[in-house]
Scaffold this active site. Structure first.
Site, PDB file in Angstrom:
ATOM      1  N   ALA A  69     -33.507 -32.857  43.060  1.00  0.00           N
ATOM      2  CA  ALA A  69     -32.441 -33.456  43.581  1.00  0.00           C
ATOM      3  C   ALA A  69     -31.215 -32.421  42.952  1.00  0.00           C
ATOM      4  O   ALA A  69     -31.584 -31.239  42.716  1.00  0.00           O
ATOM      5  CB  ALA A  69     -32.093 -34.555  42.356  1.00  0.00           C
ATOM      6  N   ASP A  70     -29.962 -32.436  43.564  1.00  0.00           N
ATOM      7  CA  ASP A  70     -28.890 -31.702  43.365  1.00  0.00           C
ATOM      8  C   ASP A  70     -27.626 -32.278  43.627  1.00  0.00           C
ATOM      9  O   ASP A  70     -27.545 -33.201  44.175  1.00  0.00           O
ATOM     10  CB  ASP A  70     -28.939 -30.593  44.343  1.00  0.00           C
ATOM     11  CG  ASP A  70     -28.099 -29.476  43.938  1.00  0.00           C
ATOM     12  OD1 ASP A  70     -28.573 -28.355  43.038  1.00  0.00           O
ATOM     13  OD2 ASP A  70     -26.962 -29.281  43.942  1.00  0.00           O
ATOM     14  N   SER A  71     -26.624 -32.028  42.852  1.00  0.00           N
ATOM     15  CA  SER A  71     -25.299 -32.801  42.801  1.00  0.00           C
ATOM     16  C   SER A  71     -24.170 -31.590  43.056  1.00  0.00           C
ATOM     17  O   SER A  71     -24.326 -30.491  42.787  1.00  0.00           O
ATOM     18  CB  SER A  71     -25.007 -33.484  41.761  1.00  0.00           C
ATOM     19  OG  SER A  71     -25.971 -34.530  41.355  1.00  0.00           O
TER      20      SER A  71
END
Length: 184
Positions: free
Chosen positions: A67-69
């Site tokens: 994941a990444d934000s």
């Protein structure tokens, strides 16, 4: 059991909170080379790059989750992880008394199944108290966080309104992931 291919303590906390068993080890991946200014594209490209790196580095013997934000300010500025305390202060001051979107992308892959998602949670913050902001900056808790923001920590008391899942803002749309873990 899944492999969380991320160093994020927030993502690990979310998986524990939702009673998802996991091991945590991130692959080598440098997101600094991503050049897009589009928040959704950035989060997707970074999380997909982490997935590809994790498959190369660890294989696919256990289901992989990456994941990444990133934060998109109301002025359209892409707010990534602060590089230092001065950058963190600038980025957090952009968010103070303003609206923003936290965009999180995730990839969940097994040997038979692949889920890709980009989700957003929208916040409007009250003005941050200057003394409180300084204490937060000194704590170094902003380090490694998209936009230096911790909606589950420092920023929580400044939230005027929210639309979306807090888990997405913490870096992983666990509510969506749960149904797919059960199916895979």
């Amino acid at each position: 059991m899944l492999h969380l291919a991320s160093n994020s303590s927030s993502r690990a906390l979310l998986l524990k909170r939702f009673e998802i068993e996991f091991i945590q080890k991130a692959p080598e991946y440098n997101e600094e080379n991503i050049e897009t200014k589009n928040a959704k594209d950035f989060a997707y490209i970074a999380s997909k790059g982490k997935l590809e790196s994790a498959i190369k580095e660890f294989g696919l013997t256990t289901p992989l989750l990456t994941a990444d934000s990133v934060i998109l300010s109301s002025q359209g500025e892409l707010l990534r992880k602060p590089k230092n305390i001065d950058d963190a202060k600038r980025i957090l001051e952009v968010q103070s008394g303003s609206s923003m979107a936290i965009i999180s992308a995730m990839h969940y892959k097994t040997d038979k199944f692949y889920l890709s998602d980009v989700s957003a949670t929208y916040y409007h913050f009250k003005k941050f108290d200057p003394k409180d902001l300084e204490a937060y900056l000194e704590s170094n808790l902003w380090n490694g966080k998209a936009g230096g923001c911790m909606v589950e920590g420092f920023c929580k008391k400044y939230i005027k309104s929210v639309h979306g899942n807090e888990s997405t803002a913490m870096g992983l749309n666990v509510e969506l992931l749960l149904g797919w873990i059960k199916k895979s």
